[in-house]
Write an enzyme that holds these catalytic residues in place. Structure first.
Site, PDB file in Angstrom:
ATOM      1  N   HIS A   1     -46.972 -54.237  -2.435  1.00 19.50           N
ATOM      2  CA  HIS A   1     -47.063 -52.469  -2.837  1.00 19.50           C
ATOM      3  C   HIS A   1     -46.574 -52.748  -5.052  1.00 19.50           C
ATOM      4  CE1 HIS A   1     -46.739 -49.533  -0.036  1.00 19.50           C
ATOM      5  NE2 HIS A   1     -47.559 -50.458  -0.056  1.00 19.50           N
TER       6      HIS A   1
ATOM      7  N   SER B   1     -38.959 -48.548   7.322  1.00 18.79           N
ATOM      8  CA  SER B   1     -39.736 -48.381   7.271  1.00 18.79           C
ATOM      9  C   SER B   1     -40.028 -47.155   7.364  1.00 18.79           C
ATOM     10  CB  SER B   1     -40.875 -48.645   6.928  1.00 18.79           C
ATOM     11  OG  SER B   1     -42.677 -48.344   6.103  1.00 18.79           O
TER      12      SER B   1
ATOM     13  N   ALA C   1     -38.777 -49.145   2.510  1.00 17.15           N
ATOM     14  CA  ALA C   1     -37.843 -48.696   0.961  1.00 17.15           C
ATOM     15  C   ALA C   1     -35.555 -48.623   2.038  1.00 17.15           C
ATOM     16  CB  ALA C   1     -38.072 -47.632   0.407  1.00 17.15           C
TER      17      ALA C   1
ATOM     18  N   CYS D   1     -57.067 -53.971 -20.119  1.00 12.87           N
ATOM     19  CA  CYS D   1     -57.437 -56.061 -19.296  1.00 12.87           C
ATOM     20  C   CYS D   1     -56.220 -57.119 -19.019  1.00 12.87           C
ATOM     21  CB  CYS D   1     -57.197 -56.413 -20.639  1.00 12.87           C
ATOM     22  SG  CYS D   1     -55.902 -56.617 -21.544  1.00 12.87           S
TER      23      CYS D   1
ATOM     24  N   CYS E   1     -51.323 -52.003 -25.529  1.00 11.85           N
ATOM     25  CA  CYS E   1     -51.532 -53.020 -25.125  1.00 11.85           C
ATOM     26  C   CYS E   1     -52.680 -53.658 -26.251  1.00 11.85           C
ATOM     27  CB  CYS E   1     -52.544 -53.874 -24.046  1.00 11.85           C
ATOM     28  SG  CYS E   1     -52.834 -54.883 -23.793  1.00 11.85           S
TER      29      CYS E   1
ATOM     30  N   ASN F   1     -35.239 -49.005  12.181  1.00 11.53           N
ATOM     31  CA  ASN F   1     -35.361 -47.747  11.043  1.00 11.53           C
ATOM     32  C   ASN F   1     -33.745 -46.410  11.188  1.00 11.53           C
ATOM     33  OD1 ASN F   1     -36.689 -46.912   8.586  1.00 11.53           O
ATOM     34  ND2 ASN F   1     -37.447 -45.304   9.702  1.00 11.53           N
TER      35      ASN F   1
ATOM     36  N   THR G   1     -31.494 -48.994   0.593  1.00 15.19           N
ATOM     37  CA  THR G   1     -31.166 -47.853   0.462  1.00 15.19           C
ATOM     38  C   THR G   1     -29.212 -48.623   0.437  1.00 15.19           C
ATOM     39  OG1 THR G   1     -31.018 -47.617   2.241  1.00 15.19           O
ATOM     40  CG2 THR G   1     -32.679 -46.690   1.839  1.00 15.19           C
TER      41      THR G   1
ATOM     42  N   CYS H   1     -54.737 -54.754 -26.642  1.00 14.93           N
ATOM     43  CA  CYS H   1     -56.632 -54.389 -26.790  1.00 14.93           C
ATOM     44  C   CYS H   1     -56.837 -53.327 -26.366  1.00 14.93           C
ATOM     45  CB  CYS H   1     -57.357 -54.746 -25.102  1.00 14.93           C
ATOM     46  SG  CYS H   1     -56.681 -53.833 -23.915  1.00 14.93           S
TER      47      CYS H   1
END
Ligand code: APR
Length: 236
Positions: free
Chosen positions: A113, A181, A18, A124, A141, A206, A22, A143
């Site tokens: 992710h 990270s 992330a 489904c 949905c 980082n 930023t 379903c």
């Protein structure tokens, strides 16, 4: 030093978090103003929260989807795209769900992710556009299942294709660079360790320290990724 490592490398793989977004205006998770700063992720980003805290779950993810509509990838993403086009970077492994790598034209991207830019039926698996989750009053949905964002919630399995691509690319890497990270979440934080065990050089860019800094060949902290990429790009 990083420019020299990039030039000498035959197979550079980049793992992003992330912190790479930023500077585009999206919050990260564990910095002082991060998303988990005043929230417990296990009460929001889990299937249990989706089922038993559904109103807050929907509001949290709608807020994060809305944030995507007002931001674009910053110049650092364009530099990474140039390096990928020149073959300097072979692939990206990302924990991010903002879709910025894809929007920036990065080709081989393992989205560990998932993505906020789409939603799917929890039952489904039918996929729907992001707008369905953002705008529809009825998230049911055809379903009968619940339509939820296509992100991986804590405790859920990661997409197999992304994991396989990440494993393959990590094993090919002779230079493995982490950008933005905290390396707190598995299995993403295992890939830098595997690369290092395979004999690759490990670089961590980082602002704050990470648990893997002591095994890295180069750590660039206290500096913004955008500035670092711009500076390195001037000597590539
Ligand atoms: N330049 C350099 N580093 C930055 C910048 C920046 N402009 N902005 C933030 N950072 C650093 C922060 O210091 C922080 O250590 O980026 C790191 C981001 O760490 P996290 O907020 O923990 O985000 P990330 O590592 O991507 O989280 C992994 O956790 O909650 C889950 O699924 C979520 O994918 C996420 C995963």
């Amino acid at each position: 030093m990083l420019a020299k490592m990039l030039k000498e490398s035959n197979y550079t793989v980049v793992l992003t978090g992330a912190g790479l977004s930023t500077e585009s205006g999206l919050p990260d998770f564990r910095s002082s103003n991060g998303l988990w700063n005043n929230r417990n992720p296990l009460e929001l980003a889990t299937v249990d929260a989706m089922e038993h805290n559904q109103e807050e779950f929907i509001s949290f993810y709608r807020q994060r989807m809305k944030a995507l509509l007002d931001v674009v990838p910053h110049a650092g993403y364009r530099i990474l795209a140039e390096w990928a086009d020149k073959g300097i970077i072979k692939s990206f492994i990302t924990q991010n769900v903002d879709g910025f790598h894809t929007i920036s034209g990065h080709k081989d991207v393992a989205q560990l992710h998932g993505t906020l830019r789409e939603c799917r039926c929890h039952n489904c698996g039918e996929t729907y556009p992001m707008e369905t989750f953002l705008e529809s009053n009825d998230l049911t949905c055809v379903c009968g299942g619940f339509i939820r964002p296509s992100v991986v919630l804590f405790g859920e399995m990661l997409p197999e294709d992304a994991i396989h691509l990440a494993e393959e690319e990590t094993n090919n890497a002779d230079l493995f660079i982490v950008l933005g990270s905290s390396l707190q979440v598995a299995p993403a934080n295992l890939f830098p360790q595997i690369a290092k065990q395979n004999g690759a050089k490990l670089v961590i860019v980082n602002i704050e320290q990470t648990p893997l800094d002591d095994i890295a060949d180069l750590v660039i902290n206290k500096r913004k990724i955008g500035e670092v990429l711009k500076e390195v790009n001037e000597s590539i």
